[in-house]
Design an enzyme around this catalytic site. Sequence first.
Site, PDB file in Angstrom:
ATOM      1  N   ASP A  97       0.817  -1.216   0.000  1.00 27.46           N
ATOM      2  CA  ASP A  97       0.000   0.000   0.000  1.00 27.46           C
ATOM      3  C   ASP A  97       0.850   1.265   0.000  1.00 27.46           C
ATOM      4  OD1 ASP A  97      -2.058   1.793   0.244  1.00 27.46           O
ATOM      5  OD2 ASP A  97      -2.443   1.378   2.362  1.00 27.46           O
ATOM      6  N   ASP A 281      -1.844   5.756  -5.017  1.00 29.52           N
ATOM      7  CA  ASP A 281      -2.197   4.843  -3.932  1.00 29.52           C
ATOM      8  C   ASP A 281      -2.551   3.456  -4.464  1.00 29.52           C
ATOM      9  OD1 ASP A 281      -3.059   3.562  -1.693  1.00 29.52           O
ATOM     10  OD2 ASP A 281      -4.735   4.900  -1.271  1.00 29.52           O
TER      11      ASP A 281
END
Length: 387
Positions: A97, A281
């Site tokens: 992430d 992201d």
Amino acid sequence: MKIISCVAAICLALSVNAAPTNTTTELPSFSLHSNHEFKFNATRGVLSARTKYSRFIEGSTSFSVGKVPLTDYLYDIMYYGNVTVGTPPQLMRLVFDTGSSDLWTVSTSCDSCGSKQNKFDPTLSNTYKTTEKSWEISYGDGSTASGLLGYDTVRLGDLAIKEQGIELAEFESPSFMYKPIDGLLGLGFSSLNTLKNIATPVDNLISQKIISKPIFSTYYGKEASGGGGEIIFGDYNPKHIDGPLTTIPVNNTQGFWGVNVKNVKVGKTSVVTAPFDAIIDTGTTLLLFTDEVAHSIAAAYNAIDRRDGTFIIDCDTTNLKPLHLTLGKRQFTIPVESLIFYNEPERCTAGFGYGGLPFAILGDTFIKNHYIIFNQEIPNVKIARSK
Ligand SMILES: *[C@@H]1O[C@H](CO)[C@@H](O)[C@H](O)[C@H]1NC(C)=O
Ligand SMILES: *[C@@H]1O[C@H](CO)[C@@H](O)[C@H](O)[C@H]1NC(C)=O
Ligand SMILES: *[C@@H]1O[C@H](CO)[C@@H](O)[C@H](O)[C@H]1NC(C)=O
Ligand SMILES: *[C@@H]1O[C@H](CO)[C@@H](O)[C@H](O)[C@H]1NC(C)=O
């Protein structure tokens, strides 16, 4: 599934050889008896030379870097990969992430965790170091996890990070229990970590001199073309790069991989002309804009606001035009197939949406169409079309 989360998932996986971090390797010892069985194997000879000098080979990916294959879950909802923790190694499936900076995984002290999750057992690891420090994280979609901090060896493919801070979950919110993952591995900057003074895995790969270039690179596949993906630590893979790379400066003031989007076009028509901030992201599924930008784009596609952050878009891609975002000096394109995230008969969910945030999130809709090299030291990103 969390379509809109700011966090969600990513993946990772890795493989391949660790960089030769210690160039003062011992010489092999050999005996003076001649060995009639010995045949020089040229392939092996080249491989070993390449391995030894791999840090001089630009773009080399198969010899001295950490490559983690990724699993593309459902229709590109999230990507995750294998990481091991502890000695001997225990397998954990983590989402990689770039939108967060904590590394956490469920542990054997988590009673509420899912029965199908791999639970790290610190008592089985002889390199585990315990602490009394507690941690707690909450993500953009409202999901949370909490527990105690420990330190242990973390392996990304063949790269072994020593004394990596690992947050062992003793609690996780229900949204995590049924996912095929055991935690997250944050690739954001350490300032974003919920605990102070914890080095991220990439910080440690650099400071422990496990990788020679301060980079990691993402290739995220598409289910429609076979799925999968890979993250490479310390290098990049030219095989997945299509066309020139463009360097984009990164603003990491908030710990994110922040970039500026100069404008947005739908086909040849300018839809948004004022620049806006965005973060890259890997843990967010969709391409999310501020509410205002999202509605301008939706209008250009005649998309209908579902009022939950998503839009219904025309299922017939021949009626759609590609979406172009300008970053730096180049236009990056989301092809029409990626503008449809999920195809229910007659009701297609768009690959873009809005998140009620003051910045945009270039999530997997963007990332699965582009190869991205993240340089943590400068910091910047280099982006090209992926293949
Ligand atoms: C390199 O290898 C030598 C000999 O095995 C060892 O003494 C030294 O600690 C190693 N250095 C690093 C940085 O691993
Ligand atoms: C030589 O080594 C390579 C790499 O280890 C191996 O794949 C190959 O089979 C070997 N060739 C022979 C003839 O043994
Ligand atoms: C992760 O590890 C499991 C168990 O070894 C294996 O079956 C799976 O293929 C691996 N996944 C990836 C993406 O490498
Ligand atoms: C970087 O981002 C911060 C906060 O998001 C902002 O205040 C600052 O002006 C930005 N810096 C640059 C050089 O754009």
